[in-house]
Write an enzyme that holds these catalytic residues in place. Structure first.
Site, PDB file in Angstrom:
ATOM      1  N   GLU A 315       0.848  -1.206   0.000  1.00 33.32           N
ATOM      2  CA  GLU A 315       0.000   0.000   0.000  1.00 33.32           C
ATOM      3  C   GLU A 315       0.876   1.245   0.000  1.00 33.32           C
ATOM      4  OE1 GLU A 315      -3.071   0.472   3.021  1.00 33.32           O
ATOM      5  OE2 GLU A 315      -3.523  -1.671   2.917  1.00 33.32           O
ATOM      6  N   TRP A 353      -2.621   2.376  -3.013  1.00 35.77           N
ATOM      7  CA  TRP A 353      -3.879   2.394  -2.257  1.00 35.77           C
ATOM      8  C   TRP A 353      -4.617   3.659  -2.614  1.00 35.77           C
ATOM      9  CZ3 TRP A 353      -6.455  -1.150   0.525  1.00 35.77           C
ATOM     10  CH2 TRP A 353      -7.635  -0.697   1.125  1.00 35.77           C
ATOM     11  N   GLU A 360     -13.412   4.649   4.218  1.00 36.68           N
ATOM     12  CA  GLU A 360     -12.189   4.816   4.999  1.00 36.68           C
ATOM     13  C   GLU A 360     -12.482   4.667   6.503  1.00 36.68           C
ATOM     14  OE1 GLU A 360      -8.983   4.843   4.185  1.00 36.68           O
ATOM     15  OE2 GLU A 360      -8.477   5.198   6.282  1.00 36.68           O
TER      16      GLU A 360
END
Ligand code: BGC
Length: 413
Positions: A315, A353, A360
């Protein structure tokens, strides 16, 4: 390797996680969202928000922002989403499997859901995209949460049984790349240290126990996957921060290395999730004001290299609703990654990412991390300009633009 090229066969791609994109999950996070949406909305009212965030739907002042609901409906739209992935020249994709779908009740397997993920894997293979499968990205079946979650040793055995079931199922045995756990350090920090995420229990004892159990769970999963497929490559996705402030060495050890060291005999690669350093920078991410520090990325890659294993960037990304900073963010981080590679760090892939804007966690939908914008009312996908910038490099491994910039910067300094 020619001077400004990335290695041949380098993996370029993006990442997602089940709860953040699929929609209609029912796990411990789902329940937490319903209990906390009002509180989170009230907290958001105390902050100043730019207009361009408030005009988006849902925005931080709306309660539905904090309920994952149908998320990006990726569960039903993965074919369409993977067409985008292919069009962007990606040759790898990281996604996670939702344990609560596979085992909604203890010991009861949902074969239809296993088949669903088999279809997801096939859809990637059909498009020439290498799957990187995450087995646990923070969410737990409700029955696991009820038995005390990861603070209870029993969960280690339960997780191992889930992994065993899955890796021996049709379509899974040939998967090469496995990420057992995502960011155990962030999970235990929020869940048990500051209590801001489920299970929301502040307890040093539980924090330590959970860390230990997650480490054991990884080791069990590693053994199970290896016995099903000796060629599998297994690691975790580990959050790493570049620390510069006193006591940087101690913070580096606790945050970046403690967990990795506990599993070091049981990993074939180190997965690095990098977002920020602790330095004061002018440029910041919209999300949590994270400092943008690509040089810090170089440093954490060097830290990850200490294990003597290949490194995958599992990520790295930025929340940037207007897509003003993302293009530069990506190329700057590529330059830092290139520097690490040229100094011998064996980085073999980069997964941005995120592929899509998504849910989120306790911030809900407003942070926009996606290479692809999602309109949450219509579920329409719109590829952002920065995704094309990334694609230019991914498609032909074309780093000439990057090379030119690195050379200019070298001259300046
Ligand atoms: C997590 C993702 C999250 C991202 C941005 C990582 O810590 O693995 O689930 O969305 O950071 O905050």
């Amino acid at each position: 390797m020619a001077k400004f090229e990335f290695p041949r066969n380098f993996f370029w791609g993006a990442a997602t996680s089940a709860h953040q994109v699929e929609g209609n999950n029912h796990n411990d996070w789902t329940e937490w969202e319903y209990l906390n949406a009002k509180r989170l909305t009230l907290n958001a009212q105390k902050k100043n928000w730019p207009d361009y965030i408030l005009k988006n739907y849902p925005n931080p002042l709306q309660e539905e922002n904090y309920i994952s609901g149908c998320a990006c409906d990726h569960y039903h739209r993965f074919h369409e989403d993977f067409d985008i992935v292919k069009s962007l020249g990606h040759n790898a994709h990281r996604f996670s499997i939702e344990w609560s779908r596979i085992e909604p009740e203890e010991g009861k397997w949902n074969e239809k859901e296993i088949e669903h993920y088999h279809q997801v894997i096939s859809a990637l293979h059909e498009r020439g995209i290498e799957p990187f499968i995450t087995l646990w990205h923070w969410t737990n079946p409700v029955w696991v949460a009820k038995q005390g979650g990861w603070a209870n040793k029993k969960t280690v055995g339960d997780f191992a049984r889930y992994v065993n079931k899955l890796v021996r199922s049709e379509g899974f045995v040939d998967v090469k790349f496995w990420v057992t756990l995502n960011e155990t350090n962030v999970y235990t920090g929020h869940g048990y240290w500051n209590g801001s995420w489920p299970p929301g229990k502040r307890s040093l004892l539980k924090y330590l126990k959970t860390n230990h159990h997650l480490s054991q769970a990884h080791i069990e999963a590693y053994k199970i996957i290896k016995s099903a497929n000796p060629k599998a490559e297994i690691g975790i996705a580990h959050s790493m921060i570049y620390f510069t402030k006193f006591p940087a060495g101690l913070k580096n050890f606790i945050y970046n290395h403690f967990f990795l060291r506990s599993i070091k005999e049981y990993q074939n690669f180190v997965g690095v999730n990098y977002y920020f350093s602790d330095r004061k920078t002018i440029e910041r991410s919209e999300f949590n004001n994270w400092p943008i520090d690509s040089d810090g990325f170089y440093h954490v890659l060097k830290e990850a290299a200490k294990y003597g294993k290949p490194v995958y960037v599992t990520e790295n990304g930025i929340a940037d609703a207007e897509d003003k900073k993302r293009g530069k963010y990506i190329t700057d981080h590529f330059a830092a990654m290139h520097k690490a590679i040229s100094e011998g760090v064996d980085v073999r892939g980069y997964l941005y990412w995120s592929l899509l804007d998504n849910f989120e966690w306790s911030s809900g939908f407003w942070p926009r991390f996606g290479l692809v914008e999602v309109d949450y009312k219509t579920m329409e996908r719109k590829i952002r300009q920065s995704a094309y910038e990334y694609a230019k490099i991914a498609k032909v491994n074309d780093t000439s633009r990057l090379a030119a910039r690195i050379q200019t910067e070298a001259k300046i300094s």
